[in-house]
Design a protein around this motif. Sequence first.
Motif, mmCIF file in Angstrom:
data_model
loop_
_atom_site.group_PDB
_atom_site.id
_atom_site.type_symbol
_atom_site.label_atom_id
_atom_site.label_comp_id
_atom_site.label_asym_id
_atom_site.label_seq_id
_atom_site.Cartn_x
_atom_site.Cartn_y
_atom_site.Cartn_z
ATOM 1 N N MET A 1 29.880 9.554 15.366
ATOM 2 C CA MET A 1 31.036 9.504 16.255
ATOM 3 C C MET A 1 31.441 8.045 16.473
ATOM 4 N N GLU A 2 32.691 7.715 16.181
ATOM 5 C CA GLU A 2 33.162 6.338 16.285
ATOM 6 C C GLU A 2 33.877 6.103 17.603
ATOM 7 N N SER A 3 33.901 4.846 18.020
ATOM 8 C CA SER A 3 34.578 4.488 19.263
ATOM 9 C C SER A 3 35.462 3.277 19.039
ATOM 10 N N ILE A 4 36.397 3.081 19.955
ATOM 11 C CA ILE A 4 37.265 1.912 19.957
ATOM 12 C C ILE A 4 37.184 1.264 21.332
ATOM 13 N N LEU A 5 37.538 -0.013 21.396
ATOM 14 C CA LEU A 5 37.586 -0.713 22.673
ATOM 15 C C LEU A 5 39.034 -0.991 23.050
ATOM 16 N N GLY A 6 39.355 -0.780 24.306
ATOM 17 C CA GLY A 6 40.652 -1.161 24.853
ATOM 18 C C GLY A 6 40.441 -2.190 25.942
ATOM 19 N N ILE A 7 41.090 -3.352 25.792
ATOM 20 C CA ILE A 7 40.912 -4.462 26.740
ATOM 21 C C ILE A 7 42.268 -4.850 27.315
ATOM 22 N N ASP A 8 42.395 -4.786 28.622
ATOM 23 C CA ASP A 8 43.630 -5.120 29.327
ATOM 24 C C ASP A 8 43.419 -6.444 30.067
ATOM 25 N N ILE A 9 44.067 -7.512 29.558
ATOM 26 C CA ILE A 9 43.911 -8.838 30.159
ATOM 27 C C ILE A 9 45.024 -9.081 31.174
ATOM 28 N N GLY A 10 44.649 -9.246 32.422
ATOM 29 C CA GLY A 10 45.615 -9.542 33.469
ATOM 30 C C GLY A 10 45.396 -10.924 34.038
ATOM 31 N N GLY A 11 46.285 -11.339 34.912
ATOM 32 C CA GLY A 11 46.167 -12.657 35.510
ATOM 33 C C GLY A 11 45.014 -12.767 36.490
ATOM 34 N N THR A 12 44.530 -11.632 36.999
ATOM 35 C CA THR A 12 43.436 -11.621 37.959
ATOM 36 C C THR A 12 42.150 -11.072 37.356
ATOM 37 N N THR A 13 42.261 -9.943 36.663
ATOM 38 C CA THR A 13 41.076 -9.311 36.092
ATOM 39 C C THR A 13 41.287 -8.925 34.630
ATOM 40 N N ILE A 14 40.175 -8.817 33.935
ATOM 41 C CA ILE A 14 40.139 -8.238 32.602
ATOM 42 C C ILE A 14 39.460 -6.879 32.731
ATOM 43 N N LYS A 15 40.146 -5.836 32.318
ATOM 44 C CA LYS A 15 39.587 -4.488 32.368
ATOM 45 C C LYS A 15 39.383 -3.986 30.945
ATOM 46 N N LYS A 53 30.671 -3.383 23.525
ATOM 47 C CA LYS A 53 30.720 -2.938 22.130
ATOM 48 C C LYS A 53 29.428 -2.215 21.746
ATOM 49 N N ALA A 54 29.585 -1.068 21.070
ATOM 50 C CA ALA A 54 28.444 -0.279 20.607
ATOM 51 C C ALA A 54 28.371 -0.332 19.084
ATOM 52 N N ALA A 55 27.313 0.203 18.545
ATOM 53 C CA ALA A 55 27.144 0.201 17.081
ATOM 54 C C ALA A 55 28.237 0.980 16.386
ATOM 55 N N ASP A 56 28.806 1.976 17.088
ATOM 56 C CA ASP A 56 29.846 2.811 16.473
ATOM 57 C C ASP A 56 31.260 2.286 16.724
ATOM 58 N N THR A 57 31.384 1.137 17.402
ATOM 59 C CA THR A 57 32.713 0.577 17.682
ATOM 60 C C THR A 57 33.281 -0.076 16.431
ATOM 61 N N ASN A 58 34.465 0.393 15.991
ATOM 62 C CA ASN A 58 35.011 -0.139 14.747
ATOM 63 C C ASN A 58 36.364 -0.823 14.899
ATOM 64 N N THR A 59 36.928 -0.866 16.102
ATOM 65 C CA THR A 59 38.220 -1.516 16.304
ATOM 66 C C THR A 59 38.359 -1.936 17.761
ATOM 67 N N ILE A 60 39.114 -3.026 17.988
ATOM 68 C CA ILE A 60 39.365 -3.513 19.347
ATOM 69 C C ILE A 60 40.867 -3.703 19.532
ATOM 70 N N PHE A 97 33.276 -10.681 16.188
ATOM 71 C CA PHE A 97 32.771 -9.314 16.268
ATOM 72 C C PHE A 97 32.852 -8.520 14.960
ATOM 73 N N LYS A 98 33.484 -9.090 13.937
ATOM 74 C CA LYS A 98 33.486 -8.502 12.599
ATOM 75 C C LYS A 98 34.109 -7.103 12.544
ATOM 76 N N VAL A 99 35.082 -6.833 13.402
ATOM 77 C CA VAL A 99 35.855 -5.593 13.339
ATOM 78 C C VAL A 99 37.334 -5.956 13.501
ATOM 79 N N PRO A 100 38.255 -5.094 13.058
ATOM 80 C CA PRO A 100 39.685 -5.378 13.226
ATOM 81 C C PRO A 100 40.066 -5.465 14.703
ATOM 82 N N VAL A 101 40.935 -6.428 15.027
ATOM 83 C CA VAL A 101 41.420 -6.620 16.389
ATOM 84 C C VAL A 101 42.949 -6.595 16.366
ATOM 85 N N TYR A 102 43.544 -5.852 17.292
ATOM 86 C CA TYR A 102 44.995 -5.762 17.386
ATOM 87 C C TYR A 102 45.428 -6.203 18.776
#
Length: 288
Positions: A1-15, A53-60, A97-102
Amino acid sequence: MESILGIDIGGTTIKGGRIVGNRIVEQFTIDTHAEEGGVKTINVLKKAIRQLKAADTNTIGIGVPSVVDKKRGIVYNAQNIKGWEEIHLKSLLEEEFKVPVYVDNDANCFAYGEKIFGKGNKFKNFVGITLGTGVGGGIIQNHHLLSDSNCGSGEFGEIPYLDSILEDYCGSRFFTREASQTAYEIALSAKNGNKKAIDLFNEYGKHIAILVKIIILILDPEAIIFGGSISKSYNLFKKSMFENLNDFPYPKSVEKIKIMNSDLSNIGILGAGALCIENNSDNLNLKK
């Protein structure tokens, strides 16, 4: 089972969150350290991704409050983050991190997050509008984010309006200017029956109607979906907005368009994660 990371960068917090299928299975919130900015914020971001990031994470996927060279993943003039005039975020993170980043503008992430995970999934063409400190827009055409040159399409808040720009009348500055209170504080008063607060939201609805008219005239979408902090008070300005659409020259367009607010929580994370799906769908194997 693969996973992706979603990162929301704001002026106050990174979620950030790790997404499997349509669920966030792990998430974090961390201080952006925007007042220091530069390398400090980059290092905070890397540390957070490393923990998530986990072992199954393949994109950010990364959402930023800024103009972005989407092909090269370069962030220009990020709002409220010191020293982020030109950050080559994609290459920095891919090397680490050696995975594609968008990377994309946060309003675009909101729109595509709605397309993948929310109410936008039933529309071929719609516009996502974030109503908060600023007013941003993301345009979905033929089920995908509109392909533009500089990540600047949908910036309806910058359109000249009255003595300023639309953002000053459709974002949070409208409330602080008119009542020296936040939109949230005024919404609480309006819900408790305060007439001045109710009247202020009715006035706000008039300005939102202008924004809607512009969107219909330029794009004529199937739907407009509002997000952002002020959208949570949609019922307080909805009636006034529609009343002020009655003079639109093409009433059938107003009759047909669907206008609604998002009900997704963590849309910043989901929207950033949706970039992975938009850009890398052929290689993903996400199981619901």
